[in-house]
Design a protein around this motif. Structure first.
Motif, mmCIF file in Angstrom:
data_model
loop_
_atom_site.group_PDB
_atom_site.id
_atom_site.type_symbol
_atom_site.label_atom_id
_atom_site.label_comp_id
_atom_site.label_asym_id
_atom_site.label_seq_id
_atom_site.Cartn_x
_atom_site.Cartn_y
_atom_site.Cartn_z
ATOM 1 N N MET A 1 0.960 -1.083 0.000
ATOM 2 C CA MET A 1 -0.011 -0.030 0.107
ATOM 3 C C MET A 1 1.050 1.242 0.068
ATOM 4 S SD MET A 1 -3.044 -1.237 2.669
ATOM 5 C CE MET A 1 -4.034 0.437 2.289
ATOM 6 N N GLY A 2 2.253 1.086 -0.190
ATOM 7 C CA GLY A 2 2.943 2.217 -0.094
ATOM 8 C C GLY A 2 3.253 3.031 1.231
ATOM 9 N N GLU A 3 2.762 2.425 2.582
ATOM 10 C CA GLU A 3 2.792 3.170 3.499
ATOM 11 C C GLU A 3 4.206 3.481 3.967
ATOM 12 O OE1 GLU A 3 0.213 4.395 5.327
ATOM 13 O OE2 GLU A 3 -1.238 3.119 4.693
ATOM 14 N N GLN A 4 4.427 4.625 4.727
ATOM 15 C CA GLN A 4 5.936 5.275 5.102
ATOM 16 C C GLN A 4 6.360 4.112 6.152
ATOM 17 O OE1 GLN A 4 5.842 9.189 6.826
ATOM 18 N NE2 GLN A 4 7.968 9.014 7.254
ATOM 19 N N TYR A 5 5.641 3.514 6.878
ATOM 20 C CA TYR A 5 5.926 2.628 7.985
ATOM 21 C C TYR A 5 5.205 1.316 7.871
ATOM 22 C CZ TYR A 5 6.942 7.147 10.343
ATOM 23 O OH TYR A 5 7.508 8.810 10.576
ATOM 24 N N GLN A 6 6.174 0.248 8.296
ATOM 25 C CA GLN A 6 5.563 -1.077 8.299
ATOM 26 C C GLN A 6 5.403 -1.896 9.705
ATOM 27 O OE1 GLN A 6 8.703 -0.617 5.973
ATOM 28 N NE2 GLN A 6 7.039 0.363 4.900
ATOM 29 N N VAL A 7 5.650 -1.199 10.890
ATOM 30 C CA VAL A 7 5.266 -1.750 11.954
ATOM 31 C C VAL A 7 4.428 -0.963 12.860
ATOM 32 C CG1 VAL A 7 7.272 -3.222 11.954
ATOM 33 C CG2 VAL A 7 7.672 -0.786 12.717
ATOM 34 N N LEU A 8 3.866 -1.428 13.832
ATOM 35 C CA LEU A 8 3.142 -0.751 14.796
ATOM 36 C C LEU A 8 4.113 -0.618 16.024
ATOM 37 C CD1 LEU A 8 -0.278 -2.312 14.583
ATOM 38 C CD2 LEU A 8 0.294 0.021 14.000
ATOM 39 N N LEU A 9 3.778 0.426 17.053
ATOM 40 C CA LEU A 9 4.631 0.532 18.322
ATOM 41 C C LEU A 9 3.753 -0.101 19.544
ATOM 42 C CD1 LEU A 9 5.883 4.101 17.439
ATOM 43 C CD2 LEU A 9 7.092 2.056 17.146
ATOM 44 N N TYR A 10 4.630 -0.616 20.480
ATOM 45 C CA TYR A 10 3.957 -1.101 21.498
ATOM 46 C C TYR A 10 3.968 0.175 22.755
ATOM 47 C CZ TYR A 10 4.106 -6.231 21.334
ATOM 48 O OH TYR A 10 3.684 -7.498 21.031
ATOM 49 N N HIS A 11 2.951 -0.078 23.401
ATOM 50 C CA HIS A 11 2.919 1.030 24.708
ATOM 51 C C HIS A 11 3.189 0.349 25.965
ATOM 52 C CE1 HIS A 11 1.229 3.806 27.684
ATOM 53 N NE2 HIS A 11 0.361 3.072 27.861
ATOM 54 N N THR A 12 3.971 0.960 26.857
ATOM 55 C CA THR A 12 4.274 0.600 28.208
ATOM 56 C C THR A 12 4.002 1.586 29.127
ATOM 57 O OG1 THR A 12 5.831 -0.427 29.681
ATOM 58 C CG2 THR A 12 6.631 0.963 27.542
ATOM 59 N N VAL B 1 2.497 5.524 19.947
ATOM 60 C CA VAL B 1 1.398 4.365 19.503
ATOM 61 C C VAL B 1 0.127 5.062 18.627
ATOM 62 C CG1 VAL B 1 -0.052 2.612 20.557
ATOM 63 C CG2 VAL B 1 2.110 3.019 21.380
ATOM 64 N N VAL B 2 -0.508 6.103 19.482
ATOM 65 C CA VAL B 2 -1.608 6.627 18.729
ATOM 66 C C VAL B 2 -1.291 7.135 17.348
ATOM 67 C CG1 VAL B 2 -3.595 8.176 18.880
ATOM 68 C CG2 VAL B 2 -2.901 6.694 20.884
ATOM 69 N N ARG B 3 -0.413 7.940 17.188
ATOM 70 C CA ARG B 3 0.150 8.370 16.047
ATOM 71 C C ARG B 3 0.455 7.607 14.750
ATOM 72 N NH1 ARG B 3 -0.939 13.054 13.832
ATOM 73 N NH2 ARG B 3 -0.629 13.969 15.917
ATOM 74 N N ARG B 4 1.068 6.458 15.293
ATOM 75 C CA ARG B 4 1.220 5.414 14.255
ATOM 76 C C ARG B 4 0.143 4.687 13.805
ATOM 77 N NH1 ARG B 4 6.183 2.844 13.292
ATOM 78 N NH2 ARG B 4 6.937 4.914 13.709
ATOM 79 N N VAL B 5 -0.660 4.485 14.658
ATOM 80 C CA VAL B 5 -1.960 3.976 14.402
ATOM 81 C C VAL B 5 -2.883 4.698 13.384
ATOM 82 C CG1 VAL B 5 -4.386 3.132 15.010
ATOM 83 C CG2 VAL B 5 -2.234 2.482 16.287
ATOM 84 N N ILE B 6 -2.639 6.080 13.464
ATOM 85 C CA ILE B 6 -3.647 7.030 12.578
ATOM 86 C C ILE B 6 -2.558 6.836 11.135
ATOM 87 C CG2 ILE B 6 -3.885 9.422 12.078
ATOM 88 C CD1 ILE B 6 -4.515 9.853 15.066
ATOM 89 N N GLU B 7 -1.511 7.031 11.270
ATOM 90 C CA GLU B 7 -0.653 6.951 9.928
ATOM 91 C C GLU B 7 -0.900 5.638 9.148
ATOM 92 O OE1 GLU B 7 3.267 9.634 11.800
ATOM 93 O OE2 GLU B 7 3.093 7.457 11.685
ATOM 94 N N LEU B 8 -1.053 4.521 10.043
ATOM 95 C CA LEU B 8 -1.222 3.239 9.374
ATOM 96 C C LEU B 8 -2.736 2.690 9.127
ATOM 97 C CD1 LEU B 8 1.746 1.484 10.388
ATOM 98 C CD2 LEU B 8 1.468 2.561 8.479
ATOM 99 N N ARG B 9 -3.864 3.693 9.494
ATOM 100 C CA ARG B 9 -4.986 3.384 9.550
ATOM 101 C C ARG B 9 -5.871 2.654 8.358
ATOM 102 N NH1 ARG B 9 -5.252 8.907 9.281
ATOM 103 N NH2 ARG B 9 -6.796 9.713 7.747
ATOM 104 N N MET B 10 -5.441 3.027 7.198
ATOM 105 C CA MET B 10 -6.002 2.488 6.195
ATOM 106 C C MET B 10 -5.379 0.880 5.680
ATOM 107 S SD MET B 10 -7.902 4.537 4.834
ATOM 108 C CE MET B 10 -8.224 3.884 3.467
ATOM 109 N N ALA B 11 -4.118 0.730 6.131
ATOM 110 C CA ALA B 11 -3.474 -0.703 6.147
ATOM 111 C C ALA B 11 -4.121 -1.417 7.273
ATOM 112 C CB ALA B 11 -2.165 -0.547 6.315
#
Length: 257
Positions: free
Chosen positions: A70-81, A91-101
């Motif tokens: 899908m041509g996303e800038q990132y390919q992984v999500l981040l863990y929260h601790t 974590v939330v910012r990465r989910v928004i950036e990858l929401r389509m995927a």
């Protein structure tokens, strides 16, 4: 740091006027930790989605390949601790950036969480969390650093409290420009702006008011402390009355200067 037999108690036994501050970074993190109602549920949903993907290697590989396709800038999500105070916002910012995927992956896996990414109210709350966490993280970073003094730290806390009050007043007028991610999301979904904002405005306002109350609990005299130190910050523009204690040893030298 005990008030009786600890460092604080021993020092104040000699000079009761000495002010003692605990770790301001820790207090700021604790004061900004709570989330009310639906906002908490949205954040919990985010953590469940991230854990569902990252807990199994096969899910991780499939999601990574999907992001590449899908041509996303990132390919992984981040863990929260909880012990890493800046991780919520990342974590939330990465989910928004990858929401389509994420939506496509969850749909393929027939996960009930796939419907979250078509829920306008859920997405709006997610955008708000990304914005407010970004502000909290930015101020948290300002509290850190080798050259940061206790005066700088109290300035940062006082300024954020002032911004909270301003944002609350703006929300009462229906203004959300102070939250750029949410503002952009609402603009793209302008056909439903009125009802969308009507639903989440009170939730955001309640959260900001709760933040203000919580931070004031940890920093009850931050405004007064900042005002009392103005003679140090601006020695040439503050009147000598700013130092109320006439017995202050250096007051005569300060007035002469």
């Amino acid at each position: 740091m005990g008030r009786n037999r600890g460092l604080r108690g021993l020092i104040q036994a000699v000079n009761p006027e000495i002010s003692v501050d605990h770790c301001i970074i820790h207090g700021y993190s604790l004061g900004s930790k709570s989330l009310p109602g639906n906002l908490k549920l949205v954040f919990e949903d985010v953590l469940k989605i991230v854990n569902f993907i990252k807990s199994m290697d096969v899910n991780l590989r499939i999601f990574r390949e999907l992001c590449k396709e899908m041509g996303e800038q990132y390919q992984v999500l981040l863990y929260h601790t909880d012990v890493r105070w800046l991780s919520r916002g990342k974590v939330v910012r990465r989910v928004i950036e990858l929401r389509m995927a994420l939506q496509e992956f969850l749909k393929q896996e027939e996960s009930p969480f796939a419907t979250k990414f078509t829920d306008m109210e859920w997405l709006a709350r997610l955008c708000y969390l990304a914005d407010i966490f970004a502000e909290l993280n930015s101020d948290n970073l300002q509290l850190q650093g080798q050259n940061t003094t206790v005066i700088d730290a109290h300035h940062t806390v006082t300024a954020f409290l002032g911004k909270l009050r301003l944002w609350i007043r703006r929300l009462e007028k229906g203004m959300i420009a102070q939250f750029p991610t949410l503002d952009q999301f609402v603009e793209k979904n302008s056909y439903d702006t009125g009802s969308l904002l009507q639903t989440i405005n009170k939730e955001m306002s309640d959260h900001l008011k709760g933040l203000e109350t919580s931070l004031q609990h940890y920093f009850p005299k931050s405004d007064l402390k900042t005002a009392s130190l103005q003679w140090i910050i601006h020695p040439f523009s503050v009147p000598d009355e700013a130092i109320h204690d006439d017995d202050f040893p250096a007051k005569e030298e300060w007035i002469t200067m």
